[in-house]
Motif scaffolding. Sequence first.
Motif, mmCIF file in Angstrom:
data_model
loop_
_atom_site.group_PDB
_atom_site.id
_atom_site.type_symbol
_atom_site.label_atom_id
_atom_site.label_comp_id
_atom_site.label_asym_id
_atom_site.label_seq_id
_atom_site.Cartn_x
_atom_site.Cartn_y
_atom_site.Cartn_z
ATOM 1 N N MET A 1 0.935 -1.208 0.005
ATOM 2 C CA MET A 1 0.020 -0.096 0.156
ATOM 3 C C MET A 1 1.005 1.217 0.039
ATOM 4 N N PRO A 2 0.692 2.102 -0.878
ATOM 5 C CA PRO A 2 1.413 3.592 -1.092
ATOM 6 C C PRO A 2 1.449 4.286 0.495
ATOM 7 N N LEU A 3 2.391 4.950 0.850
ATOM 8 C CA LEU A 3 2.372 5.767 1.785
ATOM 9 C C LEU A 3 1.581 6.904 1.692
ATOM 10 N N LEU A 4 0.711 7.316 2.668
ATOM 11 C CA LEU A 4 -0.201 8.559 2.705
ATOM 12 C C LEU A 4 0.727 9.779 2.669
ATOM 13 N N ARG A 5 0.656 10.727 1.784
ATOM 14 C CA ARG A 5 1.544 11.892 1.944
ATOM 15 C C ARG A 5 0.966 13.095 2.609
ATOM 16 N N ILE A 6 1.464 13.315 3.972
ATOM 17 C CA ILE A 6 0.492 14.124 4.487
ATOM 18 C C ILE A 6 1.446 15.542 5.002
ATOM 19 N N LEU A 7 0.743 16.607 4.499
ATOM 20 C CA LEU A 7 1.618 17.896 4.546
ATOM 21 C C LEU A 7 1.165 18.582 6.076
ATOM 22 N N HIS A 8 2.001 18.721 6.645
ATOM 23 C CA HIS A 8 1.817 19.495 8.277
ATOM 24 C C HIS A 8 2.169 20.961 7.943
ATOM 25 N N LEU A 9 0.923 21.782 8.182
ATOM 26 C CA LEU A 9 0.906 23.270 7.862
ATOM 27 C C LEU A 9 1.173 23.928 9.102
ATOM 28 N N VAL A 10 2.314 24.601 9.335
ATOM 29 C CA VAL A 10 2.673 25.133 10.685
ATOM 30 C C VAL A 10 3.083 26.438 10.475
ATOM 31 N N GLY A 11 3.141 27.003 11.780
ATOM 32 C CA GLY A 11 3.637 28.553 11.827
ATOM 33 C C GLY A 11 2.631 29.467 12.033
ATOM 34 N N SER A 12 2.905 30.621 11.610
ATOM 35 C CA SER A 12 1.928 31.828 11.785
ATOM 36 C C SER A 12 2.341 33.038 10.764
ATOM 37 N N ALA A 13 1.274 33.373 10.004
ATOM 38 C CA ALA A 13 1.593 34.872 9.330
ATOM 39 C C ALA A 13 1.193 35.896 10.080
ATOM 40 N N GLN A 14 1.140 35.845 11.548
ATOM 41 C CA GLN A 14 0.499 36.747 12.215
ATOM 42 C C GLN A 14 1.739 37.308 13.227
ATOM 43 N N ASN A 15 2.061 36.434 14.023
ATOM 44 C CA ASN A 15 3.060 37.122 14.838
ATOM 45 C C ASN A 15 3.976 35.920 15.391
ATOM 46 N N ASP A 16 5.146 36.123 16.089
ATOM 47 C CA ASP A 16 5.996 35.049 16.484
ATOM 48 C C ASP A 16 5.422 34.014 17.752
ATOM 49 N N PHE A 17 4.519 34.664 18.381
ATOM 50 C CA PHE A 17 3.697 33.948 19.503
ATOM 51 C C PHE A 17 2.936 32.775 19.088
ATOM 52 N N TYR A 18 2.098 33.136 17.921
ATOM 53 C CA TYR A 18 1.422 31.860 17.326
ATOM 54 C C TYR A 18 2.283 31.102 16.689
ATOM 55 N N CYS A 19 3.331 31.634 16.021
ATOM 56 C CA CYS A 19 4.506 30.757 15.322
ATOM 57 C C CYS A 19 4.948 29.816 16.094
ATOM 58 N N ASN A 20 5.537 30.204 17.346
ATOM 59 C CA ASN A 20 6.024 29.178 18.174
ATOM 60 C C ASN A 20 5.080 28.305 18.934
ATOM 61 N N LEU A 21 3.794 28.906 18.947
ATOM 62 C CA LEU A 21 2.776 27.901 19.476
ATOM 63 C C LEU A 21 2.389 26.751 18.650
ATOM 64 N N SER A 22 2.301 27.194 17.427
ATOM 65 C CA SER A 22 2.209 26.140 16.266
ATOM 66 C C SER A 22 3.123 25.332 16.387
ATOM 67 N N ARG A 23 4.584 25.585 16.092
ATOM 68 C CA ARG A 23 5.696 24.740 16.055
ATOM 69 C C ARG A 23 5.743 23.789 17.351
ATOM 70 N N LEU A 24 5.305 24.345 18.484
ATOM 71 C CA LEU A 24 5.246 23.622 19.877
ATOM 72 C C LEU A 24 4.556 22.292 19.668
ATOM 73 N N TYR A 25 3.363 22.598 19.159
ATOM 74 C CA TYR A 25 2.364 21.328 18.853
ATOM 75 C C TYR A 25 2.657 20.588 17.938
ATOM 76 N N ALA A 26 2.817 21.195 16.768
ATOM 77 C CA ALA A 26 3.317 20.282 15.482
ATOM 78 C C ALA A 26 4.430 19.459 15.668
ATOM 79 N N GLN A 27 5.549 19.788 16.597
ATOM 80 C CA GLN A 27 6.691 18.827 16.596
ATOM 81 C C GLN A 27 6.286 17.793 17.442
ATOM 82 N N ASP A 28 5.506 18.100 18.589
ATOM 83 C CA ASP A 28 4.809 16.786 19.398
ATOM 84 C C ASP A 28 4.002 15.911 18.449
ATOM 85 N N CYS A 29 3.179 16.522 17.482
ATOM 86 C CA CYS A 29 2.532 15.616 16.766
ATOM 87 C C CYS A 29 3.318 14.930 15.606
ATOM 88 N N LEU A 30 4.256 15.287 15.070
ATOM 89 C CA LEU A 30 5.163 14.762 14.085
ATOM 90 C C LEU A 30 5.915 13.382 14.911
#
Length: 368
Positions: A1-30
């Motif tokens: 069975m072929p691998l499912l190609r999943i794109l994790h959409l991470v970061g923020s186009a608004q500010n560093d706070f949301y960018c870091n928060l996103s990276r914190l959770y996304a790293q855990d998920c990965l």
Amino acid sequence: MPLLRILHLVGSAQNDFYCNLSRLYAQDCLNATAERSRYDFHIAYITPDGQWRFPRSLNPEDIAITKPISLVEAIKFVTTQNIDLVLPQMFCIPGMTYYRALFDLLKIPYVGNTADVMATASHKARTKAIVAAAGVKVPQGELLRPGDVPTITPPVVIKPVNSDNSLGVALVKEASEYETALKKAFEYADEVILETFIELGREVRCGILVKDGELVGLPLEEYKLDPKEKPIRSYADKLQQTDDGKLHLTAKDNIKAWIVDPSDPITQRVQEIAKICHQALGCRHYSLFDFRIDPTGQPWFLEAGLYCSFASKSVISAMAKAMNIPLHELFTTVINETLGSWERSKELGTRPTQVKYPQKLIAKDKLG
């Protein structure tokens, strides 16, 4: 069975706070969901300057050496990668709306609620109006803009209308406290919502999971509060930022928050109301809602938080675990629901939004 190609959409186009928060959770998920035999993970990392990067990991070193590119270049790149599914990990308003809508345009399915649903849920006053129209009890409130004068007699809770993590939230006990509290709240939003303070009995969160088209109520999470010393939750109860700017989660323990025993009578009552909120807002795949339980046991809707990073520390992940649904199974369930609804929408020629669930709305007279 072929691998499912999943794109994790991470970061923020608004500010560093949301960018870091996103990276914190996304790293855990990965780390928590990596199964090389099933998934081929890719990362799109957006920074506040609007630039995109496609690093091999979310380590600062890998991000630093990855060439930043423009939105136009990023779209060209994504469309050549044969991505099967996108997992949005962005918590800022643009991330929850514009960036999800982008993948609707690109016709690439993504996990979680649609951009229009996220836009509605990010506005606390609009969300309250919708669930109230479905018969759910909400605190009396009013929406203020700069210069408006409050008409509700304290005690009230003041909230920026579209901020998360209790930023700018305050409990006003006397009218003399209005000026300071409103000034602080308007630092985070152009609109502020005032709500009549609901006396504390309990405060809980309820998650809803969609599985095979059915709405499944997850175990409740309860927060430690005290009627006198801590009547409402604050930013410090959720996140902590160290001197070096790094964010840490502070509510992920059994002291400040815990899973409610499923046999507790409040569980079923809140789950039924949460399902109505889910349907009223047009949610899909999963949803998450906060409720205040007054001393008589009456649940009051507070707000919706319609996102999940599928990190081990995500609220829905913890709720599912308490229901003997491990994270890998939760992840698979949501992926299957996402791809299944996407295929059904293509067959029907409709948008891949909420499907018509077999559950019927509970009669309004049963909500109280």
